[in-house]
Design a protein around this motif. Structure first.
Motif, PDB file in Angstrom:
ATOM      1  N   CYS A 186       0.831  -1.222   0.000  1.00 45.25           N
ATOM      2  CA  CYS A 186       0.000   0.000   0.000  1.00 45.25           C
ATOM      3  C   CYS A 186       0.853   1.254   0.000  1.00 45.25           C
ATOM      4  CB  CYS A 186      -0.962  -0.015   1.190  1.00 45.25           C
ATOM      5  SG  CYS A 186      -0.182   0.425   2.764  1.00 45.25           S
ATOM      6  N   GLY A 187       2.091   1.149   0.534  1.00 47.22           N
ATOM      7  CA  GLY A 187       2.973   2.317   0.562  1.00 47.22           C
ATOM      8  C   GLY A 187       2.665   3.305   1.667  1.00 47.22           C
ATOM      9  N   ARG A 188       1.639   3.037   2.470  1.00 44.85           N
ATOM     10  CA  ARG A 188       1.236   4.012   3.478  1.00 44.85           C
ATOM     11  C   ARG A 188       1.194   3.469   4.897  1.00 44.85           C
ATOM     12  NH1 ARG A 188      -3.027   4.500  -0.210  1.00 44.85           N
ATOM     13  NH2 ARG A 188      -4.514   3.855   1.358  1.00 44.85           N
ATOM     14  N   CYS A 189       1.187   2.135   5.062  1.00 47.90           N
ATOM     15  CA  CYS A 189       1.062   1.584   6.412  1.00 47.90           C
ATOM     16  C   CYS A 189       2.422   1.623   7.116  1.00 47.90           C
ATOM     17  CB  CYS A 189       0.519   0.151   6.355  1.00 47.90           C
ATOM     18  SG  CYS A 189       1.703  -1.052   5.716  1.00 47.90           S
TER      19      CYS A 189
ATOM     20  N   CYS B  32       5.047  -0.678   5.451  1.00 49.02           N
ATOM     21  CA  CYS B  32       5.506  -0.142   4.163  1.00 49.02           C
ATOM     22  C   CYS B  32       6.435   1.051   4.373  1.00 49.02           C
ATOM     23  CB  CYS B  32       4.321   0.275   3.299  1.00 49.02           C
ATOM     24  SG  CYS B  32       3.491  -1.093   2.455  1.00 49.02           S
TER      25      CYS B  32
ATOM     26  N   CYS C 136       3.133  -5.731   4.276  1.00 46.97           N
ATOM     27  CA  CYS C 136       2.148  -4.637   4.247  1.00 46.97           C
ATOM     28  C   CYS C 136       0.925  -4.983   5.101  1.00 46.97           C
ATOM     29  CB  CYS C 136       1.720  -4.376   2.797  1.00 46.97           C
ATOM     30  SG  CYS C 136       0.379  -3.181   2.641  1.00 46.97           S
ATOM     31  N   ARG C 137       0.517  -4.035   5.918  1.00 45.81           N
ATOM     32  CA  ARG C 137      -0.600  -4.281   6.834  1.00 45.81           C
ATOM     33  C   ARG C 137      -1.936  -4.362   6.113  1.00 45.81           C
ATOM     34  NH1 ARG C 137       0.449  -6.303  11.478  1.00 45.81           N
ATOM     35  NH2 ARG C 137      -1.398  -5.338  12.385  1.00 45.81           N
TER      36      ARG C 137
END
Ligand SMILES: [Zn+2]
Ligand SMILES: [Zn+2]
Length: 450
Positions: free
Chosen positions: A136-139, A142, A150-151
């Motif tokens: 996701c690039g945001r958790c 990540c 990734c969560r």
């Protein structure tokens, strides 16, 4: 305060308008949010579906409406991971009778046919890799360089289709004419490499390449020992070769897999069944070996520096890096030898023991008995300087690494074609898994729309 609330609302409204403007301008530059198509609700498709405790079969499903950042793909190829054997070839009594239905598989390649209203990283017509692991690039994970953990994968699953009145789950399931998944599982790829080859990068290949190309500092002239020459281990071999390792030793019980390992870059191969002795050492010193292990001894001999003089470049005891890609056998093959320990636990100990005192151990395996534990000498574990990088994703960050793997495939530095044994239509998905369980080929691919 009321006045500030009004003012804030105005600001947000203005920002929203600006964002829309930015989207339009991005569109002109070729980086725009995808165009939303219709919701696809009610679309019929066939999929290989696990329903309650029964073995999965090919069933007609009805798609639910695409919402949020969901994407609908027409699947071109999907790989049959060994870890799904319990789910596919056995009546699984761990599944509650009340559970819904699930599309089987994790990982494939497809063409985007429709996107939800919040999707912004893929477009209709893109060819995409759908992976086991989200990115996701945001958790938290990540943001801390472990996108392979990734969560987003921990968010409760949502139904994507219906089987009569039964909800159908399986956002990573690609054994299906259509896959419906979140965009965080997708990476667009722009290449002529075939979808069957690219499907090897999902789960198995991405894991193996990541094990030697991401977190473990495999450098030119390293010694790397790789346990296991299935699709994960062979990918790790290719990654080690790309990184310039000078010694790549593969430990594998099946002869044809050892032969293929050599073709793909292994410099040496070892049959672990020739070195099975492992006996405890009574009264072992605190930081010493706890076992006389013939395999560890042999591999240390093979990676011994040219001198034992510690002031002259000697003194390393074991390879720089050890890669473990074995795992527990969930199926007993009829035509090929198993390794010395079918639980896959002993090799985790051997990997730890084998790597040098400041070396790296990378593990990724699954399928061990649920009651199994790894037992390490406490003083080594507390005071040693060995580095351990675990994880079934092997450290691969799809959004960062997939393009690298594709480029290396295009140049011939990675040979994904060598991993693809046979391809099967959707109706023969179970057969594609049976041959994997028997280990007759390295990997099989299902092409649901062929
Ligand atoms: Zn897998
Ligand atoms: Zn994430």
């Amino acid at each position: 305060m009321p006045s500030s609330r009004v003012s804030r609302r105005r600001v947000l409204k203005a920002a929203g308008a600006a964002a829309l403007g930015a989207g339009a301008s991005l569109s002109a530059q070729g980086g725009a949010p995808a165009i939303t198509t219709n919701t696809q609700a009610g679309r019929r498709f066939k999929a290989f579906v696990k329903y309650n405790q029964n073995r999965p079969t090919v069933i007609d499903l009805t798609a639910r409406a695409l919402t949020g950042n969901n994407v609908l793909l027409r699947v071109e190829a999907a790989q049959t991971c060994y870890s799904s054997i319990d789910q596919v070839l056995k009546n699984d009594d761990r599944v509650p009778e009340t559970a819904g239905a699930t599309i089987v598989g994790h990982g494939g390649v497809g063409i985007v046919e429709a996107v939800g209203p919040a999707v912004n990283s893929v477009r209709v017509g893109d060819r995409v890799v759908l992976n086991l692991h989200a990115s996701c690039g945001r958790c938290y994970n990540c943001l801390n360089m472990r996108s392979d953990k990734c969560r987003a994968g921990n968010v409760p699953d949502v139904a994507i289709a219906d089987l009569g009145n039964t909800p159908v789950f399986g956002r990573r399931g690609a054994m299906s004419e259509l896959a419906i998944t979140g965009e965080e599982y997708l990476t667009p790829v722009f290449t002529d490499v075939s979808s069957a080859e690219l499907s090897m990068l999902t789960c198995v290949g991405g894991c193996g390449l990541g094990m030697t190309m991401t977190n473990a500092p495999v450098e030119p002239a390293s010694d790397v020992v790789i346990f296991g020459a299935g699709p994960v281990g062979l990918s790790a071999v290719m990654g080690a070769r790309v990184k310039g390792a000078s010694r790549i030793i593969v430990v594998e019980p099946i002869p044809y897999r050892r032969d293929l390992a050599r073709k793909l870059g292994a410099t040496d191969v070892v049959d672990p069944n020739e070195y099975k002795g492992r006996t405890p050492i009574p009264n072992a010193p605190g930081n010493g070996d706890r076992f006389r292990d013939e395999l560890v001894t042999r591999l240390r001999e093979m990676t011994r520096p040219r001198t034992d003089r510690i002031w002259a470049g000697g003194g390393r005891n074991g390879p720089h890096h050890v890669i473990e890609a074995v795992g527990g056998d969930t199926w007993t093959p009829k035509r090929h030898p198993q390794g010395p320990d079918p639980t896959g636990v002993t090799v985790l100990n051997q990997g730890w023991e084998l790597c040098s005192s400041i070396g790296t151990l990378v593990t990724c395996s699954v399928g061990h008995p649920r009651t199994a534990f790894v037992s390490l000498p406490a003083s080594q574990w507390a005071d040693g300087a060995k580095h351990h990088w675990p994880g079934t994703g092997g450290g691969t960050n799809d959004r960062r690494d997939m393009e690298r793997y594709v480029r290396l495939t295009e140049t011939g530095q990675i040979n994904l074609k060598a991993l693809v044994g046979r391809t099967y239509p959707l109706a023969q998905t179970a057969a594609a898994w049976e041959i994997i369980a028997e280990r007759d080929v390295i990997a099989t691919v299902v092409t649901p729309n062929s």
